[in-house]
Design a protein around this motif. Sequence first.
Motif, PDB file in Angstrom:
ATOM      1  N   TYR A  86      -5.232  -4.520 -18.531  1.00  0.00           N
ATOM      2  CA  TYR A  86      -4.992  -4.218 -17.124  1.00  0.00           C
ATOM      3  C   TYR A  86      -3.491  -4.060 -16.925  1.00  0.00           C
ATOM      4  N   VAL A  87      -3.129  -3.537 -15.775  1.00  0.00           N
ATOM      5  CA  VAL A  87      -1.717  -3.254 -15.501  1.00  0.00           C
ATOM      6  C   VAL A  87      -1.185  -4.216 -14.450  1.00  0.00           C
ATOM      7  N   LEU A  88      -0.102  -4.893 -14.784  1.00  0.00           N
ATOM      8  CA  LEU A  88       0.669  -5.665 -13.814  1.00  0.00           C
ATOM      9  C   LEU A  88       1.757  -4.747 -13.287  1.00  0.00           C
ATOM     10  N   VAL A  89       1.906  -4.743 -11.982  1.00  0.00           N
ATOM     11  CA  VAL A  89       2.877  -3.850 -11.364  1.00  0.00           C
ATOM     12  C   VAL A  89       3.786  -4.648 -10.442  1.00  0.00           C
ATOM     13  N   SER A  90       5.078  -4.354 -10.515  1.00  0.00           N
ATOM     14  CA  SER A  90       6.053  -4.915  -9.573  1.00  0.00           C
ATOM     15  C   SER A  90       6.256  -3.860  -8.501  1.00  0.00           C
ATOM     16  N   VAL A  91       6.062  -4.256  -7.248  1.00  0.00           N
ATOM     17  CA  VAL A  91       6.093  -3.317  -6.134  1.00  0.00           C
ATOM     18  C   VAL A  91       7.293  -3.618  -5.236  1.00  0.00           C
ATOM     19  N   LEU A 105      -2.539  -3.622 -10.662  1.00  0.00           N
ATOM     20  CA  LEU A 105      -2.721  -2.267 -10.144  1.00  0.00           C
ATOM     21  C   LEU A 105      -4.194  -1.928 -10.317  1.00  0.00           C
ATOM     22  N   LEU A 106      -4.883  -1.736  -9.206  1.00  0.00           N
ATOM     23  CA  LEU A 106      -6.307  -1.437  -9.219  1.00  0.00           C
ATOM     24  C   LEU A 106      -6.549   0.063  -9.207  1.00  0.00           C
ATOM     25  N   GLY A 107      -7.784   0.467  -9.483  1.00  0.00           N
ATOM     26  CA  GLY A 107      -8.171   1.867  -9.362  1.00  0.00           C
ATOM     27  C   GLY A 107      -8.204   2.583 -10.690  1.00  0.00           C
ATOM     28  N   ASP A 108      -8.512   3.886 -10.608  1.00  0.00           N
ATOM     29  CA  ASP A 108      -8.579   4.744 -11.788  1.00  0.00           C
ATOM     30  C   ASP A 108      -7.278   5.516 -11.933  1.00  0.00           C
ATOM     31  N   TYR A 109      -6.654   5.403 -13.091  1.00  0.00           N
ATOM     32  CA  TYR A 109      -5.411   6.119 -13.376  1.00  0.00           C
ATOM     33  C   TYR A 109      -5.212   6.123 -14.880  1.00  0.00           C
ATOM     34  N   ASP A 110      -4.383   7.008 -15.348  1.00  0.00           N
ATOM     35  CA  ASP A 110      -4.017   7.085 -16.758  1.00  0.00           C
ATOM     36  C   ASP A 110      -2.711   6.318 -16.940  1.00  0.00           C
ATOM     37  N   PHE A 111      -2.747   5.249 -17.735  1.00  0.00           N
ATOM     38  CA  PHE A 111      -1.558   4.421 -17.939  1.00  0.00           C
ATOM     39  C   PHE A 111      -0.366   5.256 -18.382  1.00  0.00           C
ATOM     40  N   GLU A 112      -0.588   6.204 -19.270  1.00  0.00           N
ATOM     41  CA  GLU A 112       0.502   7.019 -19.804  1.00  0.00           C
ATOM     42  C   GLU A 112       1.152   7.896 -18.733  1.00  0.00           C
ATOM     43  N   SER A 113       0.476   8.102 -17.616  1.00  0.00           N
ATOM     44  CA  SER A 113       1.007   8.934 -16.540  1.00  0.00           C
ATOM     45  C   SER A 113       1.696   8.129 -15.442  1.00  0.00           C
ATOM     46  N   ASP A 123      -4.161  -3.382  -1.535  1.00  0.00           N
ATOM     47  CA  ASP A 123      -5.610  -3.474  -1.672  1.00  0.00           C
ATOM     48  C   ASP A 123      -5.929  -4.965  -1.707  1.00  0.00           C
ATOM     49  N   PHE A 124      -7.190  -5.292  -1.511  1.00  0.00           N
ATOM     50  CA  PHE A 124      -7.537  -6.688  -1.293  1.00  0.00           C
ATOM     51  C   PHE A 124      -8.741  -7.068  -2.148  1.00  0.00           C
ATOM     52  N   GLU A 125      -8.571  -8.097  -2.995  1.00  0.00           N
ATOM     53  CA  GLU A 125      -9.634  -8.545  -3.890  1.00  0.00           C
ATOM     54  C   GLU A 125     -10.188  -9.883  -3.417  1.00  0.00           C
ATOM     55  N   PRO A 126     -11.463  -9.911  -3.006  1.00  0.00           N
ATOM     56  CA  PRO A 126     -12.067 -11.203  -2.647  1.00  0.00           C
ATOM     57  C   PRO A 126     -12.077 -12.124  -3.869  1.00  0.00           C
ATOM     58  N   ARG A 127     -11.726 -13.364  -3.648  1.00  0.00           N
ATOM     59  CA  ARG A 127     -11.727 -14.351  -4.729  1.00  0.00           C
ATOM     60  C   ARG A 127     -12.126 -15.683  -4.115  1.00  0.00           C
ATOM     61  N   GLN A 134      -3.539  -7.159  -3.957  1.00  0.00           N
ATOM     62  CA  GLN A 134      -3.371  -6.293  -5.116  1.00  0.00           C
ATOM     63  C   GLN A 134      -2.811  -4.973  -4.591  1.00  0.00           C
ATOM     64  N   PHE A 135      -2.519  -4.031  -5.475  1.00  0.00           N
ATOM     65  CA  PHE A 135      -2.080  -2.701  -5.050  1.00  0.00           C
ATOM     66  C   PHE A 135      -2.854  -1.644  -5.820  1.00  0.00           C
ATOM     67  N   ARG A 136      -2.930  -0.450  -5.250  1.00  0.00           N
ATOM     68  CA  ARG A 136      -3.483   0.714  -5.921  1.00  0.00           C
ATOM     69  C   ARG A 136      -2.580   1.903  -5.594  1.00  0.00           C
ATOM     70  N   LEU A 137      -2.680   2.944  -6.390  1.00  0.00           N
ATOM     71  CA  LEU A 137      -1.880   4.140  -6.119  1.00  0.00           C
ATOM     72  C   LEU A 137      -2.250   4.684  -4.750  1.00  0.00           C
ATOM     73  N   ALA A 138      -1.250   5.143  -4.017  1.00  0.00           N
ATOM     74  CA  ALA A 138      -1.486   5.691  -2.680  1.00  0.00           C
ATOM     75  C   ALA A 138      -2.271   6.988  -2.780  1.00  0.00           C
ATOM     76  N   GLY A 139      -3.049   7.268  -1.779  1.00  0.00           N
ATOM     77  CA  GLY A 139      -3.835   8.498  -1.745  1.00  0.00           C
ATOM     78  C   GLY A 139      -2.974   9.713  -2.012  1.00  0.00           C
ATOM     79  N   GLY A 140      -3.513  10.654  -2.783  1.00  0.00           N
ATOM     80  CA  GLY A 140      -2.782  11.859  -3.106  1.00  0.00           C
ATOM     81  C   GLY A 140      -1.935  11.751  -4.363  1.00  0.00           C
ATOM     82  N   THR A 141      -1.854  10.530  -4.936  1.00  0.00           N
ATOM     83  CA  THR A 141      -1.108  10.354  -6.172  1.00  0.00           C
ATOM     84  C   THR A 141      -2.061  10.596  -7.331  1.00  0.00           C
ATOM     85  N   ASP A 142      -1.828  11.642  -8.102  1.00  0.00           N
ATOM     86  CA  ASP A 142      -2.732  12.020  -9.169  1.00  0.00           C
ATOM     87  C   ASP A 142      -2.121  11.703 -10.530  1.00  0.00           C
ATOM     88  N   VAL A 143      -2.612  10.626 -11.155  1.00  0.00           N
ATOM     89  CA  VAL A 143      -2.165  10.279 -12.502  1.00  0.00           C
ATOM     90  C   VAL A 143      -3.398  10.023 -13.380  1.00  0.00           C
TER      91      VAL A 143
END
Length: 144
Positions: A86-91, A105-113, A123-127, A134-143
């Motif tokens: 999984y990816v840890l992201v500093s925002v 970093l949640l969602g579908d994305y290509d790590f290399e991109s 984004d919000f993860e129930p626990r 949590q965070f995910r790429l903003a809409g319109g970001t295509d990686v």
Amino acid sequence: MTASIGKPVPVPTEIDRPYWDALREHRVVLSRCVSCGWYSQRRKMLCQECHGEEFTWAEISGRGTIYSFTRVHQTWVAAFQDDTPYVLVSVALEEQPSLILVTNLLGDYDFESLELGLPVIADFEPRGNEVILQFRLAGGTDVQ
């Protein structure tokens, strides 16, 4: 047979309860100095910017950009094993880029991109009874 241990669940205190309550409502609030407006993730005794001593909870947009990231391949917590890699992201937050939050970093994305500076959104993860930021790429970001 041993009992399965789940992912850690935060235990809010009275001091940080507004932060956790807002996350349950899918909102992000941070501690903010009343004197200078400086944000911090947790309530402080003294503002690091102006040394003010009065704080309030203020809602932020939940938007930011990737400041840094890394892919995690192994974990020491068994409950996270199925999530690897999984990816840890500093925002860097939009309201105060010097305030960096570290999450998954949640969602579908290509790590290399992935690149520094890509826009992300909260984004919000129930626990358990709480919700984790949590965070995910903003809409319109295509990686992909």
